[in-house]
Design a protein around this motif. Structure first.
Motif, PDB file in Angstrom:
ATOM      1  N   VAL A   1       0.834  -1.200   0.000  1.00 51.05           N
ATOM      2  CA  VAL A   1       0.000   0.000   0.000  1.00 51.05           C
ATOM      3  C   VAL A   1       0.869   1.249   0.000  1.00 51.05           C
ATOM      4  N   LEU A   2       1.915   1.264   0.815  1.00 49.04           N
ATOM      5  CA  LEU A   2       2.807   2.418   0.859  1.00 49.04           C
ATOM      6  C   LEU A   2       3.495   2.621  -0.482  1.00 49.04           C
ATOM      7  N   ALA A   3       3.941   1.529  -1.096  1.00 50.40           N
ATOM      8  CA  ALA A   3       4.628   1.629  -2.376  1.00 50.40           C
ATOM      9  C   ALA A   3       3.707   2.167  -3.468  1.00 50.40           C
ATOM     10  N   ALA A   4       2.423   1.839  -3.398  1.00 46.14           N
ATOM     11  CA  ALA A   4       1.480   2.247  -4.441  1.00 46.14           C
ATOM     12  C   ALA A   4       1.161   3.730  -4.414  1.00 46.14           C
ATOM     13  N   ALA A   5       1.532   4.403  -3.348  1.00 50.50           N
ATOM     14  CA  ALA A   5       1.426   5.867  -3.271  1.00 50.50           C
ATOM     15  C   ALA A   5       0.031   6.380  -3.630  1.00 50.50           C
ATOM     16  N   GLY A   6      -0.985   5.763  -3.062  1.00 48.76           N
ATOM     17  CA  GLY A   6      -2.350   6.230  -3.264  1.00 48.76           C
ATOM     18  C   GLY A   6      -3.104   5.510  -4.362  1.00 48.76           C
ATOM     19  N   HIS A   7      -2.444   4.719  -5.185  1.00 54.24           N
ATOM     20  CA  HIS A   7      -3.132   3.941  -6.207  1.00 54.24           C
ATOM     21  C   HIS A   7      -3.781   2.718  -5.559  1.00 54.24           C
ATOM     22  N   PRO A   8      -4.939   2.285  -6.043  1.00 44.09           N
ATOM     23  CA  PRO A   8      -5.588   1.107  -5.462  1.00 44.09           C
ATOM     24  C   PRO A   8      -4.741  -0.152  -5.611  1.00 44.09           C
ATOM     25  N   VAL A   9      -4.784  -0.984  -4.582  1.00 46.34           N
ATOM     26  CA  VAL A   9      -4.114  -2.288  -4.593  1.00 46.34           C
ATOM     27  C   VAL A   9      -5.178  -3.358  -4.362  1.00 46.34           C
ATOM     28  N   ILE A  10      -5.127  -4.419  -5.155  1.00 47.18           N
ATOM     29  CA  ILE A  10      -6.114  -5.496  -5.085  1.00 47.18           C
ATOM     30  C   ILE A  10      -5.413  -6.798  -4.700  1.00 47.18           C
ATOM     31  N   ASP A  11      -6.076  -7.602  -3.877  1.00 48.42           N
ATOM     32  CA  ASP A  11      -5.551  -8.915  -3.463  1.00 48.42           C
ATOM     33  C   ASP A  11      -5.953  -9.990  -4.471  1.00 48.42           C
ATOM     34  N   PHE A  12      -4.943 -10.622  -5.084  1.00 48.72           N
ATOM     35  CA  PHE A  12      -5.149 -11.743  -6.014  1.00 48.72           C
ATOM     36  C   PHE A  12      -4.460 -13.007  -5.497  1.00 48.72           C
ATOM     37  N   SER A  13      -4.313 -13.165  -4.191  1.00 48.04           N
ATOM     38  CA  SER A  13      -3.394 -14.181  -3.661  1.00 48.04           C
ATOM     39  C   SER A  13      -3.986 -15.568  -3.463  1.00 48.04           C
ATOM     40  N   LEU A  14      -5.307 -15.722  -3.527  1.00 50.16           N
ATOM     41  CA  LEU A  14      -5.923 -16.975  -3.101  1.00 50.16           C
ATOM     42  C   LEU A  14      -5.352 -18.201  -3.791  1.00 50.16           C
ATOM     43  N   ARG A  15      -5.192 -18.157  -5.083  1.00 49.99           N
ATOM     44  CA  ARG A  15      -4.829 -19.368  -5.824  1.00 49.99           C
ATOM     45  C   ARG A  15      -3.435 -19.900  -5.490  1.00 49.99           C
ATOM     46  N   ARG A  16      -2.576 -19.048  -4.940  1.00 49.16           N
ATOM     47  CA  ARG A  16      -1.237 -19.535  -4.589  1.00 49.16           C
ATOM     48  C   ARG A  16      -0.923 -19.339  -3.105  1.00 49.16           C
ATOM     49  N   ALA A  17      -1.946 -19.079  -2.325  1.00 47.26           N
ATOM     50  CA  ALA A  17      -1.749 -18.993  -0.876  1.00 47.26           C
ATOM     51  C   ALA A  17      -1.445 -20.387  -0.332  1.00 47.26           C
ATOM     52  N   HIS A  18      -0.969 -20.432   0.894  1.00 47.06           N
ATOM     53  CA  HIS A  18      -0.639 -21.713   1.521  1.00 47.06           C
ATOM     54  C   HIS A  18      -1.898 -22.350   2.102  1.00 47.06           C
ATOM     55  N   GLY A  19      -2.862 -22.574   1.218  1.00 43.52           N
ATOM     56  CA  GLY A  19      -4.125 -23.182   1.609  1.00 43.52           C
ATOM     57  C   GLY A  19      -5.251 -22.170   1.626  1.00 43.52           C
ATOM     58  N   PRO A  20      -6.503 -22.634   1.514  1.00 46.58           N
ATOM     59  CA  PRO A  20      -7.652 -21.726   1.481  1.00 46.58           C
ATOM     60  C   PRO A  20      -7.773 -20.829   2.703  1.00 46.58           C
ATOM     61  N   GLN A  21      -7.489 -21.371   3.905  1.00 42.49           N
ATOM     62  CA  GLN A  21      -7.578 -20.537   5.097  1.00 42.49           C
ATOM     63  C   GLN A  21      -6.558 -19.410   5.056  1.00 42.49           C
ATOM     64  N   ALA A  22      -5.347 -19.724   4.593  1.00 46.61           N
ATOM     65  CA  ALA A  22      -4.322 -18.688   4.471  1.00 46.61           C
ATOM     66  C   ALA A  22      -4.737 -17.643   3.445  1.00 46.61           C
ATOM     67  N   GLY A  23      -5.414 -18.069   2.384  1.00 52.11           N
ATOM     68  CA  GLY A  23      -5.901 -17.116   1.397  1.00 52.11           C
ATOM     69  C   GLY A  23      -6.945 -16.184   1.968  1.00 52.11           C
ATOM     70  N   PHE A  24      -7.825 -16.736   2.803  1.00 55.00           N
ATOM     71  CA  PHE A  24      -8.831 -15.905   3.471  1.00 55.00           C
ATOM     72  C   PHE A  24      -8.150 -14.898   4.391  1.00 55.00           C
ATOM     73  N   GLN A  25      -7.170 -15.362   5.146  1.00 60.53           N
ATOM     74  CA  GLN A  25      -6.460 -14.469   6.054  1.00 60.53           C
ATOM     75  C   GLN A  25      -5.719 -13.369   5.295  1.00 60.53           C
ATOM     76  N   ALA A  26      -5.162 -13.704   4.133  1.00 65.01           N
ATOM     77  CA  ALA A  26      -4.466 -12.700   3.330  1.00 65.01           C
ATOM     78  C   ALA A  26      -5.432 -11.627   2.853  1.00 65.01           C
ATOM     79  N   ALA A  27      -6.625 -12.034   2.435  1.00 64.23           N
ATOM     80  CA  ALA A  27      -7.623 -11.054   2.003  1.00 64.23           C
ATOM     81  C   ALA A  27      -8.030 -10.167   3.169  1.00 64.23           C
ATOM     82  N   ARG A  28      -8.198 -10.773   4.324  1.00 66.00           N
ATOM     83  CA  ARG A  28      -8.611 -10.007   5.509  1.00 66.00           C
ATOM     84  C   ARG A  28      -7.531  -9.003   5.914  1.00 66.00           C
ATOM     85  N   THR A  29      -6.290  -9.436   5.952  1.00 65.74           N
ATOM     86  CA  THR A  29      -5.226  -8.517   6.347  1.00 65.74           C
ATOM     87  C   THR A  29      -5.021  -7.436   5.295  1.00 65.74           C
ATOM     88  N   GLY A  30      -5.262  -7.763   4.023  1.00 66.22           N
ATOM     89  CA  GLY A  30      -5.218  -6.733   3.001  1.00 66.22           C
ATOM     90  C   GLY A  30      -6.257  -5.652   3.265  1.00 66.22           C
TER      91      GLY A  30
END
Length: 450
Positions: free
Chosen positions: A141-170
């Motif tokens: 988010v800091l690197a994007a300097a105000g540009h929107p950032v979208i989470d696309f991590s589910l398919r390569r997360a360390h399992g579905p639960q980890a993908g859910f957690q990544a979306a939540r923390t995003g």
């Protein structure tokens, strides 16, 4: 299977021994990160809400006892002393979204010793993983300097639960959306997605694919343009959008190649077609470093989609976190192992604007103008307030990260901020160290928090 059995075996063996020995006095364990990973200037607290959910429902059932016995190859009757054990303790914690530093407790658990011990592994797994990913996402988010950032991590997360957690923390650190439908609908996040290369390949050509997609989706659409030849794909997308009068709010996505050069050429082609309101979305192996390069280069990118590297925190995939006993039955304790020394006693962290955090004992007076970071969130095994939400955590993150020194927020070579240790905590640490080394009396070491 109960979450109670999602634990390391030694938690079970220790808890059983404690019960046999009648060691059920209050114990305080502190969960903290010893040191920051390379390339990190700060951490973002995350995972507390799921941790409280877990603790609220923690109770050893007969099925759990049977599984413990099977793991130990013992008669279930020998594990019966653990039956019915439930978490009835207190939790003091840093709310989610707050910036934290190495050595500062993210949470402290105070409960009868067997209870506090049995929950260690699950709590560490929840809080460590989500703090790891939240901290990586925050840098994006800091690197994007105000540009929107979208989470696309589910398919390569360390399992579905980890993908859910990544979306939540995003969501906690300000991502604009997630491709994860479950996370979006359960957490109130914005669902975001385009199409895959397989979709384009399923049609005779790109134009047929784009037209079919537009027919199925009357709102703004985003076309993936690099399945074959990227420049030709942009030209085709522009023609379809213009003919369907769908340019404003729509977009194209670049997923491979030289994203800087391709985004510039794409912008030229879209503008020449009169589609200056059409966005350029980029994805494909991006994290804060890739985003930072594109921003610094002035690439005409509107939205950054980050996936694998952020959802797994690829450059720093774990934290040197610990859950250590700091007090038992009113007696402060500590570990003296080389490079793993812990500070004794229950803690508080005081934050003062413009100054370093102060790591102190829990009952020390608050310094003037300081804010205590750890708050009581559970008593008697029950939450003392309603569950927190992503929006509230995000608001805390924005306030904290804005207050950080610019040097700690840098994407490259950040300078971490170390907390200062209070005089009373330093004195207690010296006293307990001396007692353990046999140089002072136990009575002197136990009185360091007076």
């Amino acid at each position: 299977m109960s979450d109670v059995t999602t634990t390391d075996l030694y938690e079970v063996t220790m808890a059983l021994s404690y019960v046999h020995e009648g060691m059920d006095a209050p114990a305080t364990f502190s969960l903290f990160v010893r040191r920051l990973p390379p390339g990190r200037g700060f951490l973002v607290s995350a995972g507390l809400e799921p941790a409280l959910d877990y603790l609220s429902g923690f109770r050893v059932t007969r099925g759990d006892v049977r599984r413990f016995a099977a793991a130990l190859d013992r008669d279930p009757a020998e594990l019966e002393p653990l039956l019915g054990l439930a978490f009835r303790g207190e939790v003091r914690a840093v709310p989610e979204g707050r910036v934290v530093h190495a050595g500062e407790p993210l949470l402290e658990v105070t409960a009868p010793l067997p209870q506090a011990q049995l929950v260690e592994s699950y709590l560490l797994a929840l809080v460590s993983h989500q703090t790891t990913v939240a901290s990586k996402a925050a840098r994006s988010v800091l690197a994007a300097a105000g540009h929107p950032v979208i989470d696309f991590s589910l398919r390569r997360a360390h399992g579905p639960q980890a993908g859910f957690q990544a979306a939540r923390t995003g969501g906690i650190v300000g991502f604009a959306g997630t491709s994860n439908v479950a996370a979006a609908t359960r957490l109130g996040l914005t669902a975001s997605g385009t199409m895959a290369h397989s979709y384009v390949e399923a049609f005779p050509d790109e134009e047929a694919a784009f037209r079919a997609f537009a027919r199925a989706h009357p709102g703004p659409v985003t076309f993936l343009v690099d399945t074959y030849d990227t420049e030709r794909g942009v030209v085709t997308a522009a023609r379809v959008l213009r003919e369907l009068h769908r340019g404003t709010g729509c977009g194209i996505r670049l997923d491979s190649g030289d994203l800087d050069a391709l985004s510039r050429r794409s912008r030229e082609l879209l503008d020449a077609a009169g589609l200056d309101g059409t966005r350029i979305v980029v994805s494909g192996g991006l994290d804060e470093y890739g985003v930072d390069e594109l921003i610094r280069a002035g690439a005409p990118v509107d939205v950054f989609a980050v996936g694998t590297k952020v959802g797994t925190s690829a450059d720093a995939p774990y934290l040197d976190s610990a859950y250590k006993l700091v007090e038992y039955d009113g007696r402060p304790v500590m570990k003296l192992s080389s490079a793993k020394v812990t500070a004794p006693g229950r803690k508080q962290v005081f934050r003062t604007p413009g100054g370093p955090d102060v790591l102190a004992l829990w009952d020390e007076p608050r310094p003037e103008g300081a804010e205590p970071l750890l708050r009581t969130v559970m008593r008697g095994g029950r939450r003392i307030g309603p569950p927190d939400d992503v929006a509230a955590a995000h608001a805390r993150f924005v306030a904290d990260v804005t207050a950080l020194p610019a040097s700690a927020r840098r994407v490259r070579d950040p300078a971490p901020v170390a907390p200062r240790v209070s005089t009373r905590l330093a004195e207690l640490t010296d006293a307990v160290r001396g007692r353990l080394a046999g140089t002072v009396s136990p009575a002197a070491a136990g009185g360091g928090r007076a």
